[in-house]
Each structure stands twice: as C-alpha cells, then as structure tokens.
Design an enzyme around this catalytic site. Structure first.
Site, short mmCIF file in Angstrom:
data_model
loop_
_atom_site.label_atom_id
_atom_site.label_comp_id
_atom_site.label_asym_id
_atom_site.label_seq_id
_atom_site.Cartn_x
_atom_site.Cartn_y
_atom_site.Cartn_z
N HIS A 1 -2.53 8.00 6.20
CA HIS A 1 -2.86 6.72 5.57
C HIS A 1 -4.24 6.31 6.09
CE1 HIS A 1 -2.09 3.08 3.40
NE2 HIS A 1 -2.20 2.33 4.48
N HIS B 1 -10.15 2.24 0.40
CA HIS B 1 -8.70 2.02 0.36
C HIS B 1 -8.36 1.54 -1.04
CE1 HIS B 1 -4.68 1.13 1.18
NE2 HIS B 1 -4.78 0.45 2.32
N GLU C 1 -0.40 5.14 13.65
CA GLU C 1 -0.13 6.34 12.86
C GLU C 1 -0.29 7.60 13.70
OE1 GLU C 1 -2.44 6.77 9.27
OE2 GLU C 1 -1.11 8.35 8.52
N LYS D 1 -10.02 8.00 3.23
CA LYS D 1 -10.44 6.63 2.90
C LYS D 1 -11.90 6.35 3.21
CE LYS D 1 -6.00 4.28 2.66
NZ LYS D 1 -5.06 5.40 2.79
N CYS E 1 0.81 -1.22 0.00
CA CYS E 1 0.00 0.00 0.00
C CYS E 1 0.84 1.27 0.00
CB CYS E 1 -0.96 -0.01 1.18
SG CYS E 1 -2.07 -1.44 1.16
N PHE F 1 1.77 -3.38 3.90
CA PHE F 1 2.20 -4.68 4.39
C PHE F 1 3.69 -4.83 4.09
CE2 PHE F 1 -2.11 -7.06 4.01
CZ PHE F 1 -2.45 -6.64 5.28
#
Lengths: 258, 351
Positions: free
Chosen positions: B246, B279, B257, B274, B113, B337
């Site tokens: 994010h 996403h 975060e 998002k 991502c 990831f």
C-alpha cells in the site's frame, strides 16, 4: 468444502416505530423516537465525529451483540462486520463558515476559510464509520465489507455476511445497515425516515436445514417508514425476525442472495 | 490499452471518477464479444470524492451564511434540480455501467482506500461460487479538486514535497486519480485463444479494530489480511516473490505495513507505486494490481519511484530500484481509513 448452515442468533432494530421490539408498533415516517446514543452504547468520546446515521449504526451493532449469547467466546479474528451505508461526504455545515469567509474568492478560501474548517471534517464524513467505530468498540477483526448501493446496501451486506459464515471465513458475522435521511425530503422527493438494524449470524448446527429467510419487500418498508436508504432492507429483515420471536431462529442459505 | 485522455462522459456530469470508470470498463470488455450468454457481475470500489467545485459553487456557496447554511433555500434548490444531489451517490456509476453491460450482480464497495481491492476479492469469490460467469472488478476515484485536496490537507496526510514511500524523509503522499477494471472468469470457461494475464489465487480482509484514521502501530490488521490471503491461496510465506505495498509514504502507515510484511512474509521484496502514480485513494487497489500484471514475464521486480534513502528503521526488504527476478506469485496490499485491510495474491499466467 460445502457451505455450512448459517443461523441468525440475534437482531437489533432502530426505526421510526421505535427501538427493539417496540419497533414492531405502528409506523410513521420520521426519526427514531427516543434515540439517545449514549444510552444505546455509543462511546461518548466519539460522538462529535459521528453523523446521526453512524450513531444509529454503532448503537444497533451494540444492541445486536448484547442479544447474542456467548459471542465473546469467539476469537476477535473470527468475528466479521458487514455494513450497508450511505455516503456521508462530511457535514456540509462544517464548511459554511469557510465558504462565507471566502466570499467567492478561492484565494481567500485558502487563506481565511480553510482554518475555519474542523480538522475532523473528512473523518466525520467517512462512509465506513459504522464499521470503523463498531469494530474498534467490540474488537471485530475478521472478514468485513462496507457497501454504498442505495437501498440495497444493507441487503448486500447481509448476503456477503451469510457467505462469510457459510464459507468458514468467520464464525460470527454482524450484518446490517444504517441510514438517516430525516430532513432530506426535498432531495428524495418524498417522506423520509431513518433507522438501523443488524443481525448476528453464527454457524448453524450440523443437520440444520438450509432454509431461506424471508425478505419483506422494500416497497413495504418504504411505505411504512418513508425512504430509509441503506437501512431499509435490514430494518425490514430484523423486524420480521423479531416478530417471529427469539426462539424461532431462522437458517439462511448461503447461496440465494447474490 | 493506453489512453492519452479520458473524455467527460455525459452520463456522469461533474463526476470525473464516473468518466474514468466508463473508460476502463470499455477497455476491459473489448467490445464485450466474449460475454455472449454469460451471467455478468460488476463489482466496483469507489470513494468519498467529497464535494466537487461545481457542487460547491451551485449547491452550497449560494446558501452559505455566517452561522451555517440556509437549509430551506438549499432544499428548494435541490427540489428544483433533482439531478443535483444524485451526482455523487457512489452507486450511481455501478448502476449505470451495470445496466449498460447487463450485469445481474452489481456491488459498490465503499471501504475507503481498500475499496477496489475488496471489490476485486468479492468479484473473484462470486465467480468461484458460480454466482456469475464473468465479473468485471476494480475501482475508480478522483479527488483531484480543491475540496478533495482539502480533505487530506486538514488531516496532514499530504506531502508538501514529493511522494517517497519508505524514505527516511517521507512526509505523506500526493493525490492521484485513476480507475482500473479487470475481467475475471473461471479457468474452466476459458476458450482457445483467450488471454490470461494472471490468476487471482487468494485474498483476505481484516479490520484493525483500533482507530478510524490511524493504522495499528504494529500493523496487526494488515498482517491478518496478508496471512488470510496466503492461507486462502494455500501458499507458504516463501512462495511470495514480490509484495506490492500500500506504501503511501506516511510515516506511521509505512512503518506499520513493513512490520506486518516482515512478520508474515519474512524477507519478501517490497515496493510501492505511489511515488509514480500518487495515491488514487479508493481506486488504488485496482490501479496497482493492474500495474502488477505487467511484472509477470518482465524479468524484473519493480522499484519504488521517489524513494531516495530507505528508512533504516523499516524492517522489510524494500526495493528502491528495479531488480532482476522472476515473479510467480505476488501479493498486493490495500489499507483504508476505518481500519479496513485487504490483501490479494495473484499468480503468473504460467503458474
């Protein structure tokens, strides 16, 4: 600020002709002979979530670092990892039972098939798994990248690692590629191989020449070992470097690879 | 340019993300008239995309057996249709589109991502070094298909309700699809009349070195990326007027975060897109940065769609609603990831 010299201080090599300096022997397409992931430093607890290519890559990173003197003295935040890889897309085998249970019916697939799919199916298929596992194993927290550009993926990783050291973003960079195409002959239309190779780059001494390391042709490596995907260029590069011997450390220009 | 629909591109059969990439690249180039004589680079981030329904139906299902696949039969099929296994190789989109625009440098980041953000940064560096004169940078991804959903269902990352980043009741994300491409060039190469939407003034990457699917609980890697981006931009924490998070809406991701943002950037206001666009996985860094460019000059800092009740345990200054304010510098986060993190700092056109 001008780019600083970059020095290759170590290399690892896993290829169909063997592991390490043994890989300089006669070449034939196929698997890396005698590859035992556990013996090569791959953490046992993660084996089931690693494809063969990832196991080779993680082992090759460990082998390269084992040959690099004093790398642990560099702070983790200044250690980078740059990887050329192939898309793994999970292991299709893990879906077979679910597909069979579905018998072509999407509803049955959702009801009866999904529970048969291993929860870690996606995780096993992440194409940046070499980077993820190796960085955790060796505490590599610096600049990084992962590329899937076919047989050029590993070359791009090498180039970007050189830039990262030359431009002072990291003081140590491990760069290379890993792939395993053994068994994929029908898909790629010719003999296949597998392999992994990583080099360890550090900043050179002031006054080092900005020489450019030779890059053996891809045609040569593919002729030797069959199609190797993202591992092809790193394997060729590491092989050439190892053949010169560990004393003859090559400098690499940070400006030549793009 | 806004598009109501994106037609399937015949060059990318059964590959929705390829069609998306082709469409946004065309938009970003505007016919390519400004590229005359320029050395061009194409840097695209893309994702796993997993197995599409067609691949499932054509390549896999006919060969499924109770104990596994009939590999010999699969190999025979694949040998008959060499196009089939090439469909989803990620670099194919970069190859085809790169050839179309005459790109001399072509790179495909596959960093989960954070892939699109990493591609933007690599392209910006290539322009700054002088490797290329113009870089088209961005990302594309589409996992809006059953197997794409399945990937995240089995991981428990999808929300069964709605996407609501930073909400005390957040329970995951919804999948979106998307693509965005930006055109980068050096300031000194601008010509009279060229539009400037913003300046990429810094970027930083890091790895958590912790776990391939879970972020470091204190956001150490995320914080490192942000700190590096800030240093790269020669800015102080107080110079960042807005953080585009994010912000996936997963319980652990948002917490990590926010801890990192608070530690590195103090009380900089934070929000996430998002809840509105889902996403977009590997494309997220590009899609969200493109949306961020609309903030400059708007007089507003964006809120967080979907967010109803801010989680009081999150230490960052989270914006639920749009807030009046001027943004001179913003920072955009992308985490993936594998523990790969990337932060980009962008300055307003008039800075």
């Amino acid at each position: 600020m001008s780019p600083r010299p970059v020095r290759i201080v170590a290399a690892s090599l896993f290829c169909p002709a063997g592991i390490g300096n043994m890989g300089l022997g006669p070449a034939v397409p196929g698997a890396v002979p005698g590859f035992d992931p556990i013996a090569c430093g791959v953490p046992r607890k993660h084996l089931k979530t690693m494809t063969r290519a990832v196991q080779l890559g993680v082992a090759a990173v460990a082998a390269a670092l084992a040959e690099a003197p004093g790398w642990q003295t560099i702070p983790p935040e200044r250690r980078g990892l740059f990887v050329g890889a192939s898309p793994q897309s999970g292991d299709a085998e893990d879906l077979a039972s679910a597909l069979k249970a579905a018998d072509g019916d999407p509803g049955k697939f959702a009801r009866d098939g999904v529970p048969l799919i291993p929860p870690l199916w996606l995780v096993k298929g992440l194409s940046n798994n070499v980077l993820g596992y190796a960085s955790a194993q060796h505490d590599l927290r610096g600049d990084n990248g992962n590329w899937c550009d076919g047989a050029l993926g590993g070359a791009i990783a090498l180039a970007q690692a050189v830039h990262a050291v030359a431009e002072r973003r990291v003081d140590l960079a491990i760069a290379g590629g890993a792939d395993s195409l053994v068994g994929a002959e029908a898909m790629v239309g010719g003999p296949c191989g597998e392999g992994a190779a990583f080099v360890v780059l550090m900043a050179g001494e002031r006054g080092d020449a900005l020489a450019t390391a030779g890059l053996p042709s891809e045609a040569g490596i593919e002729h030797d070992f069959g199609e190797m995907g993202a591992a092809a260029v790193p394997v060729a590069w590491a092989r050439a470097w190892l053949a010169r011997g560990p004393v003859d450390v090559g400098g690499v220009s940070g400006r030549r690879w793009s | 340019m806004a598009r109501a629909t994106v037609p399937d591109d015949p060059r990318f059969p059964d590959d929705r993300k390829g069609s998306l990439a082709a469409a946004v690249l065309d938009d970003a180039r505007g016919g390519g008239r400004g590229d005359d004589g320029a050395r061009i680079g194409l840097f695209l981030g893309t994702g796993l995309s997993s197995l599409t329904p067609a691949e499932l139906a054509i390549d896999l299902y006919p060969h499924a057996r109770a104990a596994g696949f009939d590999r010999d039969a699969m190999a025979r099929d694949l040998a008959r249709d060499r196009a089939s296994p090439r469909r989803h190789q990620p670099e194919r989109v970069t190859e085809v589109l790169g050839a179309q625009i005459g790109a001399i440098v072509r790179e495909t980041s596959f960093s989960a991502c954070s892939a699109a953000a990493q591609s933007i940064l690599q392209g910006a560096r290539a322009v700054a070094r002088g490797d290329v004169d113009v870089a088209y940078v961005g990302g594309h991804d589409s996992m809006l298909h059953p197997i794409g959903y399945l990937s995240f269902v089995v991981l428990g990352a999808l929300s069964p309700t709605v996407g609501r980043p930073f909400d005390r009741h957040r329970d995951g994300f919804l999948i979106g699809e998307g693509a965005a491409v930006l055109r980068l060039q050096r300031e000194g190469d601008l010509r009279a009349g060229d539009a400037v939407l913003g300046w990429i003034v810094g970027g930083g990457t890091s790895v958590d070195a912790y776990n391939v699917t879970h972020p470091h609980p204190e956001g150490l890697g995320a914080g490192l990326a942000m700190a590096r981006a800030l240093r790269d931009a020669s800015l102080e924490p107080g110079d960042i007027d807005y953080v585009n998070a994010h912000g996936t809406g997963t319980p652990v991701g948002d917490e990590a975060e926010c801890l990192a943002v608070h530690r590195v950037l103090g009380d900089a206001p934070v929000s996430s897109f998002k809840g509105a666009v889902g996403h977009t996985i590997a494309a997220a860094g590009a899609v969200e940065l493109a949306l961020c460019l609309g903030i400059f000059g708007s007089g507003f800092l964006p809120g967080t769609p979907g967010l109803e009740e801010v989680d009081p345990n999150l230490p960052a200054r989270i914006l639920r609603d749009p807030t009046p304010g001027r943004v001179r510098h913003l920072l955009s986060n992308s985490f993936g990831f594998g523990g790969q993190n990337c932060a980009l700092v962008v300055a307003a056109p008039d800075v």
